[in-house]
Design a protein around this motif. Structure first.
Motif, short mmCIF file in Angstrom:
data_model
loop_
_atom_site.label_atom_id
_atom_site.label_comp_id
_atom_site.label_asym_id
_atom_site.label_seq_id
_atom_site.Cartn_x
_atom_site.Cartn_y
_atom_site.Cartn_z
N ARG A 303 -12.38 -4.19 -0.64
CA ARG A 303 -12.82 -3.14 0.27
C ARG A 303 -13.00 -3.73 1.66
N ILE A 304 -12.89 -2.90 2.66
CA ILE A 304 -12.86 -3.37 4.04
C ILE A 304 -14.20 -3.18 4.72
N ILE A 305 -14.70 -4.25 5.38
CA ILE A 305 -15.89 -4.15 6.22
C ILE A 305 -15.42 -3.95 7.65
N PRO A 306 -15.82 -2.85 8.31
CA PRO A 306 -15.45 -2.67 9.72
C PRO A 306 -16.03 -3.80 10.56
N VAL A 307 -15.23 -4.35 11.46
CA VAL A 307 -15.65 -5.52 12.24
C VAL A 307 -15.34 -5.32 13.71
N LEU A 308 -16.34 -5.50 14.55
CA LEU A 308 -16.15 -5.61 15.99
C LEU A 308 -15.86 -7.08 16.26
#
Length: 464
Positions: A303-308
């Motif tokens: 699953r993908i963690i949104p990252v700045l």
């Protein structure tokens, strides 16, 4: 008019000197590059005190690294000029320590790639880069050096390629592999001076930190950098102090339960609560499915963690700064994670006044105000008793501990000033004031020297 002509003449002379310096430096660089090319003409080469043997199967170069290599490197005109700002900051001898160092970086994504890049640019003499993954298009928003041309190649080899043009004198070993217990000796052998844990998988992270603790290796660990946006809330502290971070919480629990490790591991983490959650996993049909059905490597999330991208980059820079100052022997006192508010400092100030009145009959020799009490309690003693600087009372416990702390004179014969006040618990204060400094020096030399060093630092910082 004459003044104008004189200024123009000075400017012209300066420009000429600058041009000549640039030409000389370019010629030196060309000469230097020719020599390096000749030295690197075969797979096995003797270069600057190290023997390298390339291993095409794993993408790495293994070999010995002479402890004198750092000094040899700094004698090189190009290298010393490239590292001149570091030398000016640390001093020549301390930069030697950095340049002689061997550092292992495990996990080369948004955090690890930036940490490794700055270690390289700061002159670390030998780096071992470890990651099993490849550069993806979506990782370009946070990787330190990768370009679109690098998409699809292993992250370790990507860094090695780019590093060769930034600081070719560094011995860079790239290993395309996943850390696990079976590869512990291969990755952690050779007595590295520091290990950077930039892994985002819990099982692997716990195993690595436990191995470093068991082997007595210095290690710094990165916690979750995804889903955050506030760079001002990033901290370096003991693992026990890391709060608001789900990854840290699980790692703390696992290390204590499985290995009996409760702390003693510095971590880079954010006080900020995650802004967003893991995105739902959708399979080929477009519907939500079980992520574990698509795992290539067991235990690794899909699953993908949104990252700045800037936040993991700052994490990596913070890790590099921590490691570099440790290697150079430069003391950096990090800010306490849990700070007292002004009410707490006012309470400490009032307690000091009352204690002085009770013990000495007046407050005339109290030479500090509330702001100065804040400096003493926060910057000098980190919100803890001078006798308890072992990070035992951390996190929320620090809030409770203020109820049993007070400021007392270190030397009862001198006024209550910034350079003569220490933070102690009530019972410790009573025992302290029953002794003189000579008795403390004789019976507790380590405590005496530590407190004396802190108070001398205050004198130096404030020009007292």
């Amino acid at each position: 008019m004459e003044e104008r002509v004189r200024l123009l003449s000075l400017l012209s002379a300066g420009a000429l000197i600058g041009s000549l310096s640039t030409i000389a430096l370019l010629r030196l660089l060309r000469s230097h590059k020719t020599i390096e090319d000749q030295r690197c003409s075969s797979n096995s080469t003797q270069s600057r005190g190290r023997e390298l043997t390339c291993d095409s199967a794993s993408g790495g170069c293994l070999g010995s690294f002479s402890s004198e290599n750092g000094e040899d490197l700094l004698k090189d005109e190009i290298v010393s000029e490239q590292l001149t700002r570091n030398i000016q900051f640390f001093g020549f001898e301390s930069q030697h320590k950095v340049t002689r160092a061997y550092v292992v970086v495990i996990g080369l994504g948004g955090v690890g790639s930036h940490a490794a890049s700055m270690l390289l640019r700061s002159g670390v003499g030998r780096l071992l880069l470890v990651d099993f993954d490849q550069v993806s298009l979506s990782s370009l928003n946070r990787h330190s050096v990768a370009t679109r041309e690098d998409v699809g190649i292993p992250k370790a080899l990507c860094l090695k390629k780019h590093f060769s043009s930034i600081f070719p004198e560094c011995q860079v070993d790239a290993r395309v592999m996943l850390y696990d217990a079976s590869r512990e000796e291969e990755i952690l052998g050779g007595n590295p001076d520091f290990v950077l844990d930039c892994i985002d998988n819990i099982d692997t992270k716990v195993a690595l930190l436990a191995a470093c603790s068991r082997k007595g290796l210095r290690v710094v660990s990165a916690t979750g950098a995804g889903a955050r946006a506030d760079p001002t809330r990033i901290r370096v502290a003991d693992l026990r102090e890391s709060i608001n971070d789900p990854l840290s919480r699980v790692v703390r629990h696992r290390l204590k339960k499985e290995y009996g490790i409760e702390g003693g591991i510095p971590v880079v983490f954010s006080l900020e609560k995650p802004k967003v959650k893991l995105l739902p996993f959708r399979g080929p049909s477009g519907g939500e499915e079980n992520p574990s059905d698509y795992q290539i490597v067991p235990g690794f999330r899909v699953r993908i963690i949104p990252v700045l991208g800037c936040i993991p980059a700052i994490f990596g820079q913070v890790m590099a700064s921590y490691v570099l100052t440790q290697l150079a022997g430069l003391q950096v006192d990090t800010e306490p994670v849990v700070n007292f508010d002004m009410d707490h400092y006012q309470i400490l100030h009032q307690r000091l006044l009352e204690h002085e009145e009770l013990l000495y009959g007046s407050t005339n020799e109290v030479q500090v105000d509330v702001e100065e009490v804040k400096y003493i309690a926060k910057e000098l003693w980190h919100g803890r008793s001078a006798r308890d600087q072992s990070l035992k009372h951390v996190g929320r416990a620090m809030w409770r501990s203020v109820n049993e702390l007070m400021l007392v004179r270190w030397d009862g014969a001198k006024p209550a000033s910034i350079s003569n006040l220490i933070l102690l618990k009530f019972d410790e204060a009573d025992k302290h004031e029953s002794k003189n400094l000579d008795q403390i020096k004789d019976t507790e030399p380590e405590f005496f020297n530590r407190v004396t060093a802190v108070l001398k630092r205050a004198e130096s910082e404030l020009n007292l």
